[in-house]
Design an enzyme around this catalytic site. Structure first.
Site, PDB file in Angstrom:
ATOM      1  N   SER A  81       0.885  -1.156   0.096  1.00  0.00           N
ATOM      2  CA  SER A  81      -0.026   0.115   0.036  1.00  0.00           C
ATOM      3  C   SER A  81       0.940   1.237   0.157  1.00  0.00           C
ATOM      4  O   SER A  81       0.163   2.481   0.047  1.00  0.00           O
ATOM      5  CB  SER A  81      -0.852  -0.058   1.256  1.00  0.00           C
ATOM      6  OG  SER A  81      -1.686  -1.087   1.182  1.00  0.00           O
ATOM      7  N   THR A 198      -2.102   2.799   3.927  1.00  0.00           N
ATOM      8  CA  THR A 198      -1.251   4.202   4.017  1.00  0.00           C
ATOM      9  C   THR A 198      -0.897   4.580   5.364  1.00  0.00           C
ATOM     10  O   THR A 198      -1.346   4.278   6.388  1.00  0.00           O
ATOM     11  CB  THR A 198      -2.408   5.496   3.532  1.00  0.00           C
ATOM     12  OG1 THR A 198      -3.000   5.118   2.378  1.00  0.00           O
ATOM     13  CG2 THR A 198      -1.662   6.777   3.785  1.00  0.00           C
ATOM     14  N   THR A 216       1.582   6.978   0.430  1.00  0.00           N
ATOM     15  CA  THR A 216       1.000   5.963   0.073  1.00  0.00           C
ATOM     16  C   THR A 216       0.909   5.647  -1.436  1.00  0.00           C
ATOM     17  O   THR A 216       1.390   6.500  -2.167  1.00  0.00           O
ATOM     18  CB  THR A 216      -0.648   5.986   0.142  1.00  0.00           C
ATOM     19  OG1 THR A 216      -1.609   4.828   0.193  1.00  0.00           O
ATOM     20  CG2 THR A 216      -1.066   7.173  -0.679  1.00  0.00           C
ATOM     21  N   ARG A 226      -5.698   9.233 -10.731  1.00  0.00           N
ATOM     22  CA  ARG A 226      -6.407   9.495  -9.470  1.00  0.00           C
ATOM     23  C   ARG A 226      -5.581   9.766  -8.229  1.00  0.00           C
ATOM     24  O   ARG A 226      -4.444   9.117  -8.133  1.00  0.00           O
ATOM     25  CB  ARG A 226      -7.367   8.299  -9.260  1.00  0.00           C
ATOM     26  CG  ARG A 226      -7.793   8.123  -7.746  1.00  0.00           C
ATOM     27  CD  ARG A 226      -7.460   7.735  -6.687  1.00  0.00           C
ATOM     28  NE  ARG A 226      -8.141   7.491  -5.323  1.00  0.00           N
ATOM     29  CZ  ARG A 226      -7.746   7.644  -4.038  1.00  0.00           C
ATOM     30  NH1 ARG A 226      -6.572   7.114  -4.026  1.00  0.00           N
ATOM     31  NH2 ARG A 226      -8.589   7.299  -3.237  1.00  0.00           N
ATOM     32  N   VAL A 227      -5.904  10.624  -7.554  1.00  0.00           N
ATOM     33  CA  VAL A 227      -5.090  11.154  -6.224  1.00  0.00           C
ATOM     34  C   VAL A 227      -5.947  11.092  -4.974  1.00  0.00           C
ATOM     35  O   VAL A 227      -7.192  11.815  -5.287  1.00  0.00           O
ATOM     36  CB  VAL A 227      -4.570  12.465  -6.757  1.00  0.00           C
ATOM     37  CG1 VAL A 227      -3.868  12.991  -5.256  1.00  0.00           C
ATOM     38  CG2 VAL A 227      -3.662  12.707  -7.702  1.00  0.00           C
ATOM     39  N   GLY A 228      -5.566  10.528  -4.013  1.00  0.00           N
ATOM     40  CA  GLY A 228      -6.483  10.266  -2.842  1.00  0.00           C
ATOM     41  C   GLY A 228      -6.176  11.503  -1.935  1.00  0.00           C
ATOM     42  O   GLY A 228      -5.771  12.504  -2.380  1.00  0.00           O
ATOM     43  N   ASP A 229      -6.619  11.471  -0.745  1.00  0.00           N
ATOM     44  CA  ASP A 229      -6.262  12.546   0.359  1.00  0.00           C
ATOM     45  C   ASP A 229      -4.898  12.508   0.948  1.00  0.00           C
ATOM     46  O   ASP A 229      -4.478  13.655   1.290  1.00  0.00           O
ATOM     47  CB  ASP A 229      -7.362  12.024   1.396  1.00  0.00           C
ATOM     48  CG  ASP A 229      -6.876  10.680   2.072  1.00  0.00           C
ATOM     49  OD1 ASP A 229      -6.820   9.705   1.415  1.00  0.00           O
ATOM     50  OD2 ASP A 229      -7.140  10.565   3.271  1.00  0.00           O
ATOM     51  N   THR A 249      -6.375   7.523   7.047  1.00  0.00           N
ATOM     52  CA  THR A 249      -6.423   6.287   5.943  1.00  0.00           C
ATOM     53  C   THR A 249      -7.742   5.895   5.651  1.00  0.00           C
ATOM     54  O   THR A 249      -8.637   6.289   6.251  1.00  0.00           O
ATOM     55  CB  THR A 249      -5.512   5.242   6.683  1.00  0.00           C
ATOM     56  OG1 THR A 249      -5.485   4.201   5.770  1.00  0.00           O
ATOM     57  CG2 THR A 249      -6.469   4.717   8.109  1.00  0.00           C
ATOM     58  N   GLY A 250      -7.788   5.242   4.649  1.00  0.00           N
ATOM     59  CA  GLY A 250      -9.138   4.793   4.106  1.00  0.00           C
ATOM     60  C   GLY A 250      -9.411   5.394   2.683  1.00  0.00           C
ATOM     61  O   GLY A 250      -8.698   5.655   2.195  1.00  0.00           O
ATOM     62  N   GLY A 252      -9.883   7.763   0.233  1.00  0.00           N
ATOM     63  CA  GLY A 252      -9.572   9.044   0.123  1.00  0.00           C
ATOM     64  C   GLY A 252     -10.588  10.101  -0.213  1.00  0.00           C
ATOM     65  O   GLY A 252     -10.576  11.197   0.381  1.00  0.00           O
TER      66      GLY A 252
END
Ligand code: ASP
Length: 337
Positions: A81, A198, A216, A226-229, A249-250, A252
């Protein structure tokens, strides 16, 4: 039978209150700070905490400790991850996100970065050497290479095999992934440990300064780009040295929608404990998502300036690791469901 209430009451390490020490000198005395300390999302990151502790335990700076600590999972090929060995996007490319923030509000991040094992080190350089906060994709890679980083293949045989297996059975629809993961992982009580690991890390150093880092490979089999939090200051990480710090975490997308880590810090500013602030923030996500919240996992951890710690998640299975002068501990987070 163990209902939610008795579960919360009986869990040995579900409360961070053991770290809260009351001063005996008098009401006007400042509260003793529990420092230094380091806290990270997910149980396996006790090793990352230990690395950070090599700096914190010697009176070093929180910002250096978090940068060093999160490099442990970044370099671990078996951690699928984060960093090297991370699960790829749906096109088979490993793309990394990371950010870092210090006690003065300085921060830096990289998003959609490929080929670099330690995105957190690039994020630190963005913070220290540029007038910017965030570099993306090709530009982030160019910046890394100009600063001496080596281009490496991050896709391990293990992660390539997992991706190829996923291609056989899964639709090209990354939004179904959280549900698939929950069905697969929650059954055996591991939560989403294998696909949502993450690392978010927060340290409070001997000088009383807070810093954080988050890194992460993002959601497995995500859409390309794609970009997360995790690399977004205020979403995946936020530090305010007058109040506290939080990281997440989780899924995003859910954290970005409510500026999650910033929200946790603002709740602490209003006087809530880290535990309560994380809980309120998770509840805000749940309220906004209604029934959809049952299919999502999001977890937050937080530290205030006194060194009180806390965490809370939507689903059971979220763990966090803490290292203090009293040793290393793993907490099983309280959760909404
Ligand atoms: N928050 C990360 C993301 O959405 C995923 C994770 O925590 O594993 O990219």
């Amino acid at each position: 039978m163990l209902n939610r209430r008795t579960f919360l009451q009986s869990s040995l390490f579900t409360s961070a209150s053991i770290f809260i020490k009351k001063t005996v000198i008098g009401a006007a005395s400042p509260k003793k700070r529990n420092k230094p300390l380091v806290i990270s999302t997910w149980e396996p990151n006790v090793t990352a905490n230990a690395e950070a502790w090599k700096i914190l335990g010697k009176g070093g700076k929180a910002i250096d400790a978090v940068e060093a600590g999160v490099q442990i999972p970044e370099a671990n090929p078996h951690d699928q991850s984060v960093g090297y060995g991370g699960l790829p996007d749906r096109d088979g490319k490993v793309t990394l996100d990371a950010c870092i923030m210090d006690e003065t509000g300085n921060c830096g991040g990289v998003v959609f970065l490929e080929y670099i094992v330690h995105p957190i080190k690039v994020a630190r350089l963005v913070m220290d050497k540029t007038p910017h906060v965030l570099l993306a994709g090709e530009g982030a890679l160019q910046f890394a290479l100009e600063n001496g980083f080596k281009k490496e293949n991050l896709l391990t045989p293990e992660s390539e095999k997992a991706w190829k297996d996923w291609l056989k059975t899964s639709k090209y629809d990354p939004m179904t992934i959280p549900k698939l993961l929950q069905e697969k992982d929650l059954k055996d009580g591991r939560g989403q440990q294998h696909n949502h690991d993450t690392i978010g890390m927060i340290a409070l150093d001997e000088a009383g300064n807070l810093s954080g880092a988050c890194t992460t490979s993002g959601m497995a089999y995500k859409m390309r780009g794609r970009v997360g939090d995790s690399p977004i200051i205020g979403a995946g990480l936020f530090v305010d040295n007058e109040v506290g710090a939080a990281t997440s975490t989780g899924v995003g997308e859910e954290v970005i929608r409510i500026c999650g880590s910033h929200t946790v810090v603002e709740y602490m500013r209003m006087g809530l404990s880290p535990d309560e602030a994380c809980k309120k923030t998770v509840e805000r996500i749940a309220k906004k998502r209604g029934d959809k919240a049952n299919d999502l996992q999001v977890g937050f951890i937080a530290v205030n300036t006194n060194g009180d710690i806390g965490g809370y998640a939507l689903q059971k299975g979220f763990t966090y690791a803490v290292q203090t002068t009293e040793g290393s501990k793993v907490y099983h987070s309280k959760s909404m469901f």
